[in-house]
Design an enzyme around this catalytic site. Structure first.
Site, PDB file in Angstrom:
ATOM      1  N   HIS A  54       0.832  -1.201   0.000  1.00 50.63           N
ATOM      2  CA  HIS A  54       0.000   0.000   0.000  1.00 50.63           C
ATOM      3  C   HIS A  54       0.866   1.250   0.000  1.00 50.63           C
ATOM      4  O   HIS A  54       2.092   1.166   0.143  1.00 50.63           O
ATOM      5  CB  HIS A  54      -0.971   0.031   1.183  1.00 50.63           C
ATOM      6  CG  HIS A  54      -0.370  -0.402   2.481  1.00 50.63           C
ATOM      7  ND1 HIS A  54       0.559   0.332   3.144  1.00 50.63           N
ATOM      8  CD2 HIS A  54      -0.552  -1.517   3.219  1.00 50.63           C
ATOM      9  CE1 HIS A  54       0.906  -0.291   4.244  1.00 50.63           C
ATOM     10  NE2 HIS A  54       0.261  -1.433   4.317  1.00 50.63           N
TER      11      HIS A  54
HETATM   12  P1  TYD Z   1      -1.804  -3.472   7.584  1.00 52.87           P
HETATM   13  O1  TYD Z   1      -1.057  -2.206   7.738  1.00 52.87           O
HETATM   14  O2  TYD Z   1      -2.985  -3.495   6.663  1.00 52.87           O
HETATM   15  O3  TYD Z   1      -0.783  -4.627   7.220  1.00 52.87           O
HETATM   16  P2  TYD Z   1      -0.452  -5.254   5.776  1.00 52.87           P
HETATM   17  O4  TYD Z   1      -0.495  -4.134   4.807  1.00 52.87           O
HETATM   18  O5  TYD Z   1       0.882  -5.889   5.908  1.00 52.87           O
HETATM   19  O6  TYD Z   1      -1.524  -6.249   5.513  1.00 52.87           O
HETATM   20  O7  TYD Z   1      -2.281  -3.928   9.023  1.00 52.87           O
HETATM   21  C1  TYD Z   1      -2.905  -5.193   9.245  1.00 52.87           C
HETATM   22  C2  TYD Z   1      -4.014  -5.022  10.254  1.00 52.87           C
HETATM   23  O8  TYD Z   1      -3.491  -4.528  11.475  1.00 52.87           O
HETATM   24  C3  TYD Z   1      -5.103  -4.057   9.805  1.00 52.87           C
HETATM   25  O9  TYD Z   1      -6.365  -4.656  10.134  1.00 52.87           O
HETATM   26  C4  TYD Z   1      -4.916  -2.841  10.655  1.00 52.87           C
HETATM   27  C5  TYD Z   1      -4.195  -3.341  11.886  1.00 52.87           C
HETATM   28  N1  TYD Z   1      -3.238  -2.355  12.396  1.00 52.87           N
HETATM   29  C6  TYD Z   1      -3.542  -1.633  13.522  1.00 52.87           C
HETATM   30  O10 TYD Z   1      -4.628  -1.776  14.127  1.00 52.87           O
HETATM   31  N2  TYD Z   1      -2.642  -0.719  14.004  1.00 52.87           N
HETATM   32  C7  TYD Z   1      -1.444  -0.523  13.391  1.00 52.87           C
HETATM   33  O11 TYD Z   1      -0.620   0.327  13.864  1.00 52.87           O
HETATM   34  C8  TYD Z   1      -1.141  -1.264  12.203  1.00 52.87           C
HETATM   35  C9  TYD Z   1       0.144  -1.056  11.468  1.00 52.87           C
HETATM   36  C10 TYD Z   1      -2.049  -2.169  11.740  1.00 52.87           C
END
Ligand code: TYD
Length: 135
Positions: A50
């Protein structure tokens, strides 16, 4: 647009074990608001595909190794992170994902904002539209 770059951190060599550290506005160009880490990644998995509209970040391989791929409209760069005393600064507005995790890799991400889902652009086509229209 600003570019992603490797930043080398201080390294205090000591027979008892080495020590590195990060202070905001000194080693990285933003105020630290949040830290999170990615671990226990199964072989072949990809994380973090992303872009962020506002968030800047700094990614360190605390243990093991992985690659960070950075893209914008025209360019793609691959950074291999495998030492705990350097990391990758990623300005806002760039697409990025993490792949090629080694066994036991631990990715520390230091971020300039709180978690805001609205700051994410999760679709690459939307990202290209964002670069065209919104920036
Ligand atoms: P995400 O940033 O979407 O990870 P990736 O892109 O690797 O899949 O995060 C995964 C999940 O974790 C998403 O549901 C949001 C949650 N999250 C939080 O609640 N707080 C945070 O600081 C982060 C980074 C993610």
């Amino acid at each position: 647009m600003a570019i992603a770059e490797i930043i080398q951190l201080p390294k205090i060599l000591d027979e008892r074990g080495n020590l590195s550290f990060i202070e905001d506005k000194i080693h990285i160009p933003f105020k630290i608001i949040r830290s999170y880490w990615i671990y226990d990644v199964p072989g072949g998995e990809i994380r973090g595909g992303h872009a962020f509209k506002e968030q800047q970040e700094f990614i360190v391989a605390l243990t093991g190794s992985f690659d960070v791929i950075i893209k914008d409209r025209t360019t793609e760069q691959r950074f291999h992170l495998n030492r705990s005393y350097y990391g990758l600064f990623i300005p806002n507005g760039l697409w990025r994902h993490l792949e090629n995790f080694s066994t036991n890799a631990l990715a520390l991400v230091i971020a300039s904002t709180n978690y805001h889902e609205a700051d994410y652009i999760r679709d690459f086509e939307h990202y290209l539209d964002y670069l065209k229209n919104d920036k």
